[in-house]
Design a protein around this motif. Structure first.
Motif, PDB file in Angstrom:
ATOM      1  N   VAL A 190     -51.167 -28.028   0.204  1.00  0.00           N
ATOM      2  CA  VAL A 190     -50.330 -28.957  -0.544  1.00  0.00           C
ATOM      3  C   VAL A 190     -48.940 -29.040   0.067  1.00  0.00           C
ATOM      4  CG1 VAL A 190     -49.265 -29.405  -2.787  1.00  0.00           C
ATOM      5  CG2 VAL A 190     -51.614 -28.585  -2.691  1.00  0.00           C
ATOM      6  N   GLN A 191     -48.455 -27.914   0.628  1.00  0.00           N
ATOM      7  CA  GLN A 191     -47.129 -27.894   1.226  1.00  0.00           C
ATOM      8  C   GLN A 191     -47.114 -28.462   2.644  1.00  0.00           C
ATOM      9  OE1 GLN A 191     -48.254 -25.023  -0.482  1.00  0.00           O
ATOM     10  NE2 GLN A 191     -47.081 -25.613  -2.290  1.00  0.00           N
ATOM     11  N   ALA A 192     -48.283 -28.601   3.231  1.00  0.00           N
ATOM     12  CA  ALA A 192     -48.339 -29.044   4.624  1.00  0.00           C
ATOM     13  C   ALA A 192     -47.853 -30.478   4.746  1.00  0.00           C
ATOM     14  CB  ALA A 192     -49.771 -28.924   5.152  1.00  0.00           C
ATOM     15  N   LYS A 193     -47.192 -30.776   5.841  1.00  0.00           N
ATOM     16  CA  LYS A 193     -46.689 -32.125   6.088  1.00  0.00           C
ATOM     17  C   LYS A 193     -47.556 -32.864   7.096  1.00  0.00           C
ATOM     18  CE  LYS A 193     -43.146 -31.858   3.360  1.00  0.00           C
ATOM     19  NZ  LYS A 193     -43.064 -32.692   2.150  1.00  0.00           N
TER      20      LYS A 193
ATOM     21  N   GLY B 287     -59.210 -46.133   2.414  1.00  0.00           N
ATOM     22  CA  GLY B 287     -59.173 -44.683   2.384  1.00  0.00           C
ATOM     23  C   GLY B 287     -57.782 -44.087   2.231  1.00  0.00           C
ATOM     24  N   PRO B 288     -57.691 -42.765   2.177  1.00  0.00           N
ATOM     25  CA  PRO B 288     -56.419 -42.079   1.925  1.00  0.00           C
ATOM     26  C   PRO B 288     -55.437 -42.094   3.091  1.00  0.00           C
ATOM     27  CG  PRO B 288     -58.179 -40.488   2.290  1.00  0.00           C
ATOM     28  CD  PRO B 288     -58.839 -41.832   2.213  1.00  0.00           C
ATOM     29  N   PHE B 289     -55.917 -42.432   4.291  1.00  0.00           N
ATOM     30  CA  PHE B 289     -55.032 -42.420   5.460  1.00  0.00           C
ATOM     31  C   PHE B 289     -55.029 -43.760   6.186  1.00  0.00           C
ATOM     32  CE2 PHE B 289     -56.020 -37.913   4.905  1.00  0.00           C
ATOM     33  CZ  PHE B 289     -54.754 -37.360   4.947  1.00  0.00           C
ATOM     34  N   LYS B 290     -53.858 -44.163   6.626  1.00  0.00           N
ATOM     35  CA  LYS B 290     -53.695 -45.375   7.420  1.00  0.00           C
ATOM     36  C   LYS B 290     -53.717 -45.020   8.898  1.00  0.00           C
ATOM     37  CE  LYS B 290     -50.467 -48.284   6.255  1.00  0.00           C
ATOM     38  NZ  LYS B 290     -49.149 -48.850   5.862  1.00  0.00           N
ATOM     39  N   PHE B 291     -54.332 -45.885   9.673  1.00  0.00           N
ATOM     40  CA  PHE B 291     -54.356 -45.707  11.126  1.00  0.00           C
ATOM     41  C   PHE B 291     -52.987 -46.047  11.716  1.00  0.00           C
ATOM     42  CE2 PHE B 291     -54.906 -47.668  15.328  1.00  0.00           C
ATOM     43  CZ  PHE B 291     -55.592 -46.680  16.016  1.00  0.00           C
ATOM     44  N   VAL B 292     -52.487 -45.183  12.597  1.00  0.00           N
ATOM     45  CA  VAL B 292     -51.214 -45.432  13.271  1.00  0.00           C
ATOM     46  C   VAL B 292     -51.443 -45.768  14.735  1.00  0.00           C
ATOM     47  CG1 VAL B 292     -48.968 -44.472  13.924  1.00  0.00           C
ATOM     48  CG2 VAL B 292     -49.952 -43.940  11.682  1.00  0.00           C
TER      49      VAL B 292
ATOM     50  N   LYS C 189     -50.474 -40.862   5.608  1.00  0.00           N
ATOM     51  CA  LYS C 189     -50.826 -41.002   4.195  1.00  0.00           C
ATOM     52  C   LYS C 189     -50.674 -42.449   3.726  1.00  0.00           C
ATOM     53  CE  LYS C 189     -49.364 -39.180  -0.323  1.00  0.00           C
ATOM     54  NZ  LYS C 189     -48.428 -38.215  -0.973  1.00  0.00           N
ATOM     55  N   TYR C 190     -51.677 -42.927   2.980  1.00  0.00           N
ATOM     56  CA  TYR C 190     -51.593 -44.248   2.352  1.00  0.00           C
ATOM     57  C   TYR C 190     -51.041 -44.047   0.940  1.00  0.00           C
ATOM     58  CZ  TYR C 190     -53.054 -48.710   0.282  1.00  0.00           C
ATOM     59  OH  TYR C 190     -53.071 -49.912  -0.384  1.00  0.00           O
ATOM     60  N   ASP C 191     -49.826 -44.473   0.721  1.00  0.00           N
ATOM     61  CA  ASP C 191     -49.124 -44.185  -0.538  1.00  0.00           C
ATOM     62  C   ASP C 191     -49.766 -44.831  -1.756  1.00  0.00           C
ATOM     63  OD1 ASP C 191     -47.198 -42.557   0.653  1.00  0.00           O
ATOM     64  OD2 ASP C 191     -45.894 -44.261   1.138  1.00  0.00           O
ATOM     65  N   ASN C 192     -50.484 -45.937  -1.572  1.00  0.00           N
ATOM     66  CA  ASN C 192     -51.090 -46.636  -2.702  1.00  0.00           C
ATOM     67  C   ASN C 192     -52.583 -46.341  -2.849  1.00  0.00           C
ATOM     68  OD1 ASN C 192     -48.683 -47.961  -3.480  1.00  0.00           O
ATOM     69  ND2 ASN C 192     -48.995 -49.506  -1.883  1.00  0.00           N
ATOM     70  N   TYR C 193     -52.991 -45.194  -2.348  1.00  0.00           N
ATOM     71  CA  TYR C 193     -54.401 -44.819  -2.447  1.00  0.00           C
ATOM     72  C   TYR C 193     -54.794 -44.690  -3.920  1.00  0.00           C
ATOM     73  CZ  TYR C 193     -58.750 -42.246  -1.678  1.00  0.00           C
ATOM     74  OH  TYR C 193     -60.064 -41.854  -1.675  1.00  0.00           O
ATOM     75  N   TRP C 194     -55.970 -45.189  -4.265  1.00  0.00           N
ATOM     76  CA  TRP C 194     -56.377 -45.299  -5.674  1.00  0.00           C
ATOM     77  C   TRP C 194     -56.658 -43.968  -6.347  1.00  0.00           C
ATOM     78  CZ3 TRP C 194     -61.348 -43.714  -7.042  1.00  0.00           C
ATOM     79  CH2 TRP C 194     -62.258 -43.552  -5.994  1.00  0.00           C
TER      80      TRP C 194
ATOM     81  N   GLY D 202     -52.950 -38.356  -6.539  1.00  0.00           N
ATOM     82  CA  GLY D 202     -52.822 -36.972  -6.086  1.00  0.00           C
ATOM     83  C   GLY D 202     -53.378 -36.712  -4.708  1.00  0.00           C
ATOM     84  N   TRP D 203     -54.011 -37.723  -4.117  1.00  0.00           N
ATOM     85  CA  TRP D 203     -54.579 -37.582  -2.774  1.00  0.00           C
ATOM     86  C   TRP D 203     -53.962 -38.630  -1.849  1.00  0.00           C
ATOM     87  CZ3 TRP D 203     -57.687 -33.554  -1.566  1.00  0.00           C
ATOM     88  CH2 TRP D 203     -58.243 -32.840  -2.647  1.00  0.00           C
ATOM     89  N   PRO D 204     -53.858 -38.325  -0.575  1.00  0.00           N
ATOM     90  CA  PRO D 204     -54.211 -37.061   0.087  1.00  0.00           C
ATOM     91  C   PRO D 204     -53.141 -35.995  -0.100  1.00  0.00           C
ATOM     92  CG  PRO D 204     -53.354 -38.591   1.700  1.00  0.00           C
ATOM     93  CD  PRO D 204     -53.401 -39.335   0.393  1.00  0.00           C
TER      94      PRO D 204
END
Length: 327
Positions: A23-26, A186-191, A203-208, A211-213
């Motif tokens: 949870v603390q990991a960036k 999904g929970p992550f956006k491709f960069v 991280k995709y901030d608007n993931y449905w 609390g994830w990811p």
């Protein structure tokens, strides 16, 4: 003829601190044994690429850790008695990472794409039984098949059956372009993907799923050399190796800073014979080779003892597994 089969556990190794306090990991850094082949699951056949793509894309259904089918972008379904019509109810308030709403139209566009042989997608054969996809309402679709197929929901849970953003499909009609511009729910956006170097997801901030990811970013590095993977892990250059090469298990176990996550897998390793070859056309030859191989020794030498001799052409954790009376 009973081929020699081996079931191997999937392995992941990483810093115990990283997994205990993720949870603390960036930014999670993962070493993988090869590079991905692209980012269009509709046109993918390799397991490693599917593993990475699953952070970007989602399916209507998927398999959980026990290989049971669970709803994801669909909430439930009904079917007719002869398994030629499947009506799916869809999840509300889901958006693609480009802001496009997920709805029945998006499902139709994606399933039509998969089912159309003119698109020459590698996974078309899995969806060739789809006759039509009808939008019944903004969040309900009906899939009609050209023949009865009771396992259709299982097929919709296959890693290839993802939902692309319709806007992305329209913007990148060429497969080569789409494969490097993935947009899912999904929970992550491709960069970015620097072929042979790394894959970067954020991280995709608007993931449905609230609390994830649990991490802000994931970077994956293709590292074909086994010893280099573990050297990176031991030096702190990466947080995890996926999957951990079996011949380096003891090296990782000897380091108190590292831990191994070990779970039963659904991999089968087997010998396949081309019976059109004269040498293998005789069943007795195939049986002799089968009997001559010590599967327990193979596991010990090739897979560090991590696995078990198979008792079926299907892995134990797969639906419809049935143990054979003889190996």
């Amino acid at each position: 003829m009973h081929p020699t089969l081996v079931r191997k556990s999937l392995l992941a190794a990483g810093l115990a601190l990283c997994f205990a306090a993720s949870v603390q990991a960036k930014d999670l850094r993962i070493s993988m044994y090869a590079d991905v082949t692209g980012f269009d699951p509709h046109d993918t056949t390799d397991t490693l690429s599917y593993s990475i793509q699953s952070g970007i894309f989602e399916r209507l259904f998927q398999f959980d850790s026990k290989m049971a089918v669970v709803p994801v972008l669909a909430t439930d379904y009904t079917s007719n008695s002869d398994a030629t019509e499947f009506t799916l109810n869809l999840r509300h308030d889901v958006t693609f990472q480009d802001g496009t709403p997920f709805n029945a139209d998006a499902v139709k566009i994606n399933l039509d794409r998969l089912a159309n042989p003119a698109n020459h997608l590698k996974r078309n054969s899995l969806f060739s039984m789809i006759k039509s996809v009808e939008v019944l309402s903004p969040y309900q679709v009906k899939i009609t098949l050209n023949k009865p197929f009771g396992a259709m929901i299982n097929t919709l849970a296959h890693p290839s059956a993802v939902m692309h953003s319709p806007a992305s499909l329209k913007q990148y009609p060429n497969e080569q372009d789409l494969s490097v511009h993935p947009v899912g729910t999904g929970p992550f956006k491709f960069v970015e993907w620097q072929q042979g170097k790394d894959v970067k997801l954020v991280k995709y901030d608007n993931y449905w799923q609230k609390g994830w990811p649990k991490v802000d970013a994931v970077t994956l590095y293709p590292t074909p050399e086994d010893s280099t993977q573990v050297a990176k892990l031991k030096s702190g250059g990466v947080d995890a190796v996926y999957p951990l090469p079996s011949d380096l298990v003891d090296t990782v176990k000897s380091d108190p800073k590292l831990d191994i996550a070990e779970d039963p897998g659904i991999y089968l390793y087997y010998i396949a014979f081309n019976t059109q070859k004269k040498e293998f056309s005789d069943v007795r030859v195939r049986q002799a080779i089968n009997y001559a191989i010590d599967r327990n020794l193979w596991l010990k030498v090739g897979f560090a003892g991590l696995g078990s001799p198979s008792t079926s052409p299907l892995p134990k954790n797969v639906q419809f597994y049935q143990k054979q009376t003889t190996p």
